[in-house]
Motif scaffolding. Sequence first.
Motif, PDB file in Angstrom:
ATOM      1  N   THR A 110      41.889  47.516  35.642  1.00 23.44           N
ATOM      2  CA  THR A 110      42.759  46.346  34.943  1.00 23.44           C
ATOM      3  C   THR A 110      44.442  47.047  35.581  1.00 23.44           C
ATOM      4  O   THR A 110      45.479  46.526  35.793  1.00 23.44           O
ATOM      5  CB  THR A 110      42.403  46.313  33.566  1.00 23.44           C
ATOM      6  OG1 THR A 110      41.013  45.532  33.738  1.00 23.44           O
ATOM      7  CG2 THR A 110      43.857  44.480  33.527  1.00 23.44           C
ATOM      8  N   ASP A 133      37.365  39.115  35.802  1.00 26.34           N
ATOM      9  CA  ASP A 133      36.528  39.906  34.218  1.00 26.34           C
ATOM     10  C   ASP A 133      36.175  38.859  33.316  1.00 26.34           C
ATOM     11  O   ASP A 133      37.261  38.434  32.469  1.00 26.34           O
ATOM     12  CB  ASP A 133      37.871  41.222  33.760  1.00 26.34           C
ATOM     13  CG  ASP A 133      36.899  41.156  32.653  1.00 26.34           C
ATOM     14  OD1 ASP A 133      35.633  40.909  32.267  1.00 26.34           O
ATOM     15  OD2 ASP A 133      36.896  42.836  31.944  1.00 26.34           O
ATOM     16  N   ARG A 136      35.795  40.979  28.982  1.00 27.36           N
ATOM     17  CA  ARG A 136      36.318  41.451  27.818  1.00 27.36           C
ATOM     18  C   ARG A 136      37.274  40.409  27.426  1.00 27.36           C
ATOM     19  O   ARG A 136      38.233  39.773  28.289  1.00 27.36           O
ATOM     20  CB  ARG A 136      36.964  42.646  29.135  1.00 27.36           C
ATOM     21  CG  ARG A 136      37.692  43.262  27.702  1.00 27.36           C
ATOM     22  CD  ARG A 136      38.477  44.743  27.968  1.00 27.36           C
ATOM     23  NE  ARG A 136      39.265  45.497  27.936  1.00 27.36           N
ATOM     24  CZ  ARG A 136      39.969  46.246  27.496  1.00 27.36           C
ATOM     25  NH1 ARG A 136      38.970  46.947  28.922  1.00 27.36           N
ATOM     26  NH2 ARG A 136      41.311  46.968  27.345  1.00 27.36           N
ATOM     27  N   GLN A 142      45.890  40.615  29.844  1.00 27.60           N
ATOM     28  CA  GLN A 142      46.287  41.924  30.476  1.00 27.60           C
ATOM     29  C   GLN A 142      46.421  42.083  32.057  1.00 27.60           C
ATOM     30  O   GLN A 142      47.132  42.468  32.084  1.00 27.60           O
ATOM     31  CB  GLN A 142      44.731  42.636  30.383  1.00 27.60           C
ATOM     32  CG  GLN A 142      45.478  44.281  30.249  1.00 27.60           C
ATOM     33  CD  GLN A 142      44.074  45.294  29.968  1.00 27.60           C
ATOM     34  OE1 GLN A 142      43.272  44.575  30.472  1.00 27.60           O
ATOM     35  NE2 GLN A 142      44.263  46.620  31.013  1.00 27.60           N
ATOM     36  N   ASP A 185      40.672  42.137  40.418  1.00 30.69           N
ATOM     37  CA  ASP A 185      40.025  42.896  38.875  1.00 30.69           C
ATOM     38  C   ASP A 185      38.328  41.885  38.333  1.00 30.69           C
ATOM     39  O   ASP A 185      38.260  41.090  37.668  1.00 30.69           O
ATOM     40  CB  ASP A 185      40.577  42.733  37.771  1.00 30.69           C
ATOM     41  CG  ASP A 185      40.652  43.569  36.943  1.00 30.69           C
ATOM     42  OD1 ASP A 185      39.741  44.704  36.676  1.00 30.69           O
ATOM     43  OD2 ASP A 185      41.916  43.326  35.877  1.00 30.69           O
TER      44      ASP A 185
HETATM   45 MG    MG Z   1      39.293  45.761  33.093  1.00 26.88          MG
END
Ligand code: MG
Length: 442
Positions: A110, A133, A136, A142, A185
Motif C-alpha cells: 500500500t 485489499d 485488512r 490508508q 493495491d
Molecule cells: Mg496494504
Amino acid sequence: VLEGLRNAVTKFLKGGSTYKDSVEEFIKDLQRELIKSDVNIKLVKELSENIKKKALEEEPPSGISRKEWFIKIVYDELSNLFGGDTTPDVEPKKIPWIILLVGVQGSGKTTTAGKLASFYVKKGYKVGLVAADTYRPGAYEQLKMLSNLSGAMFYGDQNNNKAEEISINGVEYFKNKNADIIIIDTAGRHGYGNEKSLLDEMRNISNKVKPDEVILVLDSSIGQKAFDLAKQFHETTPIGSIIVTKLDGTAKGGGVLSAIAATGARVKFIGTGEKIDELELFNPSKFVSRLLGLGDLDALLEKIKSVQDNINIEKLQEDLAKGKITMRTLYAQLKSLRKMGPFSKILQMLPTSSLPVQIKNEQLKIGEEKVDKWLHIIESMTYEELDNPDIIDRKRMRRIAIGSGTSIEDVKDLIVYYKNLKAIMKRIKRDRGILKKLGMQN
Ligand code: MG
Ligand code: GDP
C-alpha cells in the motif's frame, strides 16, 4: 547497506602494499562485507574468483593505473551481481497502463502504491489508485489518504468484499476518467513460506483484471529467501517486475538484491523509507557506485570513460559514415561534445568530408547550455523512441518534456536538430554512392 566496502576501497587505493597483496587483502574485505550483508556464499566465491582472475590477467588501458583498473573490475563485477548496467524502463507502453501490486502482508504494497502514484503524477501522468485489499481493516482509508497525498484519483468500495470485482470496476471507473496509469493495491494475506498460495491468488486476479504489469513487492529484510519467491514469480508471470522495500533500515539489502538478480528477475524500484517520496529507480551500477563510495569512484569512472570514449569515437564515425543515426548516436555525441567539438567538426574528420556535400554549419551548431538539457530529454525517451525518433508526436513530446523537466519547445528543438542531421547523413550516403558509381571513389 555494505558501507564497509567504501573503507575497503579507500584502503586499497591509498595502501602501500604491492599490487598483488593489495588485491588479496581487498578481496578478503569484499567477501566479509558481502557475506555480512547476506549475499549468497556461492555468489561471493564466484565473484571473488572472477575479480582475482581479471585483476591478474587484464592490462589496464594506457593512462589508467593498475589499481584504478582494479576498482573498475570490481565495479563491473558487482554491478553484474546486482543485475547489470541497465536503467529500468518505467514509461507506460500504452494508455492506460494497468499495474497490479502483489506481495505478502506487511511487505509495503500500500505504501508503495502511494509512492508509485506520486512518482507518476510528478512525471505528468493522470494516475488512479484502486483499493482492492478487502481483508485488512483500514486498508481503504490508508490508500485513500495516500491518493490525496500523491495527487492521484481514488477508487474503492467498502460494501464489496470481492477483490477481483473491485479491481475490474476500478479499472472501468478510471478508464472513463481518462487515467494514464491505474495502480491496483491487493491484500496478500500469505506469509513468507506460502509462496504458492500467493502466486495462485495473483494468477486469479491477473486473469480477470488483465494488468499490463504485475509488480511483486518484497521486504528487503527477508534476505536470501527472496530467491525462491522471486524465481517462482519470474517464472509465473512474464509481465512482472519487483520492488524491494525497506532498504533504509537493514544491512541485509545486498542479500535480497543479489538473490533477485540471480533469478533473472528485474528490480525496478527500491523503497528507502516510509515517506511518499522515498522511492528510487533501481539502477544496479549506480547502486554499486554508491556502495563503493561516490567521490572516489565517480572521478575514476569518468577518467576511464574518457579514455574509452576516444575509442568509441571511431565507432561513432563509422556509424556516421554509414549514414546511420538514431537518438542513441546523438546521445553518445552530446556526451563527448565538450571534448570533441560539435558534429560539424566531426564531419570534417570523416573521409566523406571531401565530398561535394554542402553542409551549413549553422544547422549543426549547438550552444553549450543546450547540451545538458538535450541529454536530459534523451534520457526521458523510451527505448522505442530512441531507436525510432520519428514516432515522437506532440503527445509524446509533452510527456518527454515533463519527464525531463524541460519544455515542449526544447524537445522540438532537439528533434529538428536530429532531423537536420539525419538529412545530411542521407545526403552524404547518397553522394558517396554516386561517386562510387562514377568510379571516383572506392
Ligand atoms: Mg496494504
Ligand atoms: P502492505 O501490507 O503490503 O500493504 O504493507 P504497508 O504498505 O501497509 O506497509 C507495512 C509497513 O511497512 C508500514 O509501517 C510502512 O510504513 C512500512 N514501509 C513500507 N515501505 C517502507 C520502506 O521503504 N521503508 C520503511 N522504513 N518502511 C516502509
